[in-house]
Design a protein around this motif. Structure first.
Motif, short mmCIF file in Angstrom:
data_model
loop_
_atom_site.label_atom_id
_atom_site.label_comp_id
_atom_site.label_asym_id
_atom_site.label_seq_id
_atom_site.Cartn_x
_atom_site.Cartn_y
_atom_site.Cartn_z
N THR A 64 0.83 -1.21 0.00
CA THR A 64 0.00 0.00 0.00
C THR A 64 0.86 1.26 0.00
OG1 THR A 64 -0.13 -0.07 2.42
CG2 THR A 64 -1.89 -1.16 1.19
N ASP A 65 2.10 1.14 -0.51
CA ASP A 65 3.02 2.29 -0.50
C ASP A 65 3.07 3.00 -1.84
OD1 ASP A 65 4.24 0.39 -2.03
OD2 ASP A 65 6.13 0.33 -0.90
N GLY A 66 2.05 2.81 -2.69
CA GLY A 66 2.01 3.51 -3.97
C GLY A 66 2.33 2.64 -5.15
N GLY A 67 2.74 1.40 -4.94
CA GLY A 67 2.99 0.51 -6.06
C GLY A 67 1.70 -0.01 -6.65
N LEU A 68 1.79 -0.73 -7.77
CA LEU A 68 0.60 -1.30 -8.38
C LEU A 68 -0.03 -2.32 -7.44
CD1 LEU A 68 1.81 -1.88 -12.06
CD2 LEU A 68 0.45 0.01 -11.18
N ALA A 69 -1.33 -2.40 -7.49
CA ALA A 69 -2.05 -3.29 -6.59
C ALA A 69 -1.92 -4.74 -7.03
CB ALA A 69 -3.53 -2.90 -6.55
N VAL A 70 -2.06 -5.64 -6.06
CA VAL A 70 -2.22 -7.06 -6.35
C VAL A 70 -3.55 -7.24 -7.09
CG1 VAL A 70 -2.57 -9.32 -5.27
CG2 VAL A 70 -0.88 -7.74 -4.36
N GLN A 71 -3.65 -8.27 -7.93
CA GLN A 71 -4.84 -8.42 -8.75
C GLN A 71 -5.50 -9.79 -8.59
OE1 GLN A 71 -5.02 -6.15 -12.67
NE2 GLN A 71 -3.06 -7.21 -12.79
N VAL A 72 -6.83 -9.78 -8.73
CA VAL A 72 -7.61 -10.97 -9.02
C VAL A 72 -8.21 -10.74 -10.40
CG1 VAL A 72 -9.58 -12.38 -8.36
CG2 VAL A 72 -8.13 -11.38 -6.59
N VAL A 73 -7.89 -11.64 -11.34
CA VAL A 73 -8.26 -11.45 -12.74
C VAL A 73 -9.15 -12.61 -13.17
CG1 VAL A 73 -7.40 -11.26 -15.11
CG2 VAL A 73 -6.11 -10.24 -13.23
N LEU A 74 -10.26 -12.29 -13.85
CA LEU A 74 -11.16 -13.34 -14.33
C LEU A 74 -11.74 -12.93 -15.67
CD1 LEU A 74 -12.73 -16.00 -13.81
CD2 LEU A 74 -14.52 -14.60 -12.74
N ASP A 75 -11.75 -13.87 -16.61
CA ASP A 75 -12.34 -13.65 -17.92
C ASP A 75 -13.30 -14.81 -18.23
OD1 ASP A 75 -12.76 -12.53 -20.51
OD2 ASP A 75 -11.28 -13.91 -21.35
N ASP A 76 -14.54 -14.44 -18.60
CA ASP A 76 -15.54 -15.44 -19.01
C ASP A 76 -15.78 -16.46 -17.91
OD1 ASP A 76 -17.35 -16.79 -20.60
OD2 ASP A 76 -15.83 -18.00 -21.61
N GLY A 77 -16.20 -15.97 -16.73
CA GLY A 77 -16.42 -16.89 -15.62
C GLY A 77 -17.43 -16.34 -14.63
N ALA A 109 -3.80 2.48 -4.51
CA ALA A 109 -3.12 3.59 -5.18
C ALA A 109 -2.61 3.03 -6.51
CB ALA A 109 -1.98 4.13 -4.33
N ASP A 110 -3.48 3.02 -7.52
CA ASP A 110 -3.18 2.34 -8.77
C ASP A 110 -3.92 3.05 -9.89
OD1 ASP A 110 -3.35 0.39 -10.98
OD2 ASP A 110 -2.51 -1.04 -9.55
N PRO A 111 -3.25 3.39 -11.00
CA PRO A 111 -3.94 4.10 -12.10
C PRO A 111 -5.05 3.28 -12.73
CG PRO A 111 -1.75 3.37 -12.78
CD PRO A 111 -1.82 3.17 -11.30
N ARG A 112 -5.17 1.99 -12.39
CA ARG A 112 -6.22 1.14 -12.95
C ARG A 112 -7.45 1.04 -12.05
NH1 ARG A 112 -2.36 -3.94 -13.37
NH2 ARG A 112 -2.07 -3.17 -11.24
#
Length: 267
Positions: A64-77, A109-112
């Motif tokens: 949480t120090d400004g880096g990109l966040a961890v992700q959970v990614v799902l497509d077609d589910g 803190a993530d541009p996405r």
């Protein structure tokens, strides 16, 4: 539950922990209960394709120090997240059905953004999206690109971007409906939906939203004895009560503490 806490009866168990790795689900069904996922900036904790993913009482913790966040990614589910906590963690979902209940997303803190749903059918119920910064991008804290989203009894607070966007951002083709939800301290806007959205009632924005979060249960803009009386009327209620001010899933002494902390304030 709504703080993402693990139920007390389960705390004595040894929880499985997933750290610095990727779980991939393809054409499969995976269920996780009481798991904690730890990963460094930008990692994908769980990725699914044509899969069903279920998480109950789980915690995802990213930097949480400004880096990109961890992700959970799902497509077609299909994705279900219940009674969980997402810290420094974002959802990237496409062409899926999604149900999030009693879940809190914080410290993004993530541009996405915190959550992005593309051509999906999504329900957010009794969820909190708190303290999201997208660094000048036109992405919303919750970003809807096509598909439908129903938001019910949820809180959105502390969204920040210098671009024209909102805590919920709806792109062309997206359909947003909101009921009983509260928005406070979001800049530059609570909502950015050029095509409009459906107001199902019971929503509060801006100063009214901040007052509701602080304990203004009668809607007069101030925290007084009348609000205390309404809180007592809701005592021990466990299902989405507006008097659940600390969002832990039940109206109790903790909520009195929140109300007394804000006693006498007017918004």
């Amino acid at each position: 539950p709504n703080t993402g806490g693990i139920p007390s009866g389960c705390e004595r168990l040894n929880y499985p922990t997933v750290a610095e790795g990727v779980i991939v689900a393809e054409s499969s069904h995976l269920s996780f209960s009481g798991c904690r996922f730890f990963a460094s900036s930008g990692r994908t904790a769980v990725a699914g394709q044509n899969a069903t993913l279920r998480f109950d009482a789980c915690e995802f913790v990213g930097e949480t120090d400004g880096g990109l966040a961890v992700q959970v990614v799902l497509d077609d589910g299909h994705l279900e997240i219940d009674r969980s906590r997402l810290v420094g963690t974002r959802l990237q979902i496409a062409d899926s059905t999604v149900s999030l209940t009693d879940t809190r997303s914080t410290n993004i803190a993530d541009p996405r953004g915190a959550m992005q749903f593309i051509d999906s059918t999504t329900i957010l119920e009794q969820c909190d999206v708190i303290d999201t910064t997208v660094d000048g991008s036109q992405i919303g804290g919750v970003d809807l690109r096509g598909g439908q989203m129903l938001v019910r009894d949820s809180w959105f607070r502390g969204f920040r971007t210098s671009a024209p966007s909102g805590a919920i951002n709806v792109w062309a083709g997206g359909e947003l409906s909101i009921a009983g939800s509260t928005f406070c301290d979001n800049e530059p806007a609570d909502l950015d939906s050029p095509a409009g959205w459906t107001d199902l009632g019971g929503n509060a924005f801006d100063a009214e939203g901040c007052a509701r979060m602080a304990g203004d249960l009668d809607g007069d803009g101030c925290i007084t004895g009348a609000d205390f009386g309404l809180l007592l009327q809701q005592w021990s209620v466990t299902s989405g009560s507006p008097a659940d001010l600390n969002r832990d899933g039940v109206v109790d002494g903790g909520d009195i503490g929140v109300l007394f902390t804000n006693w006498g304030q007017c918004f």
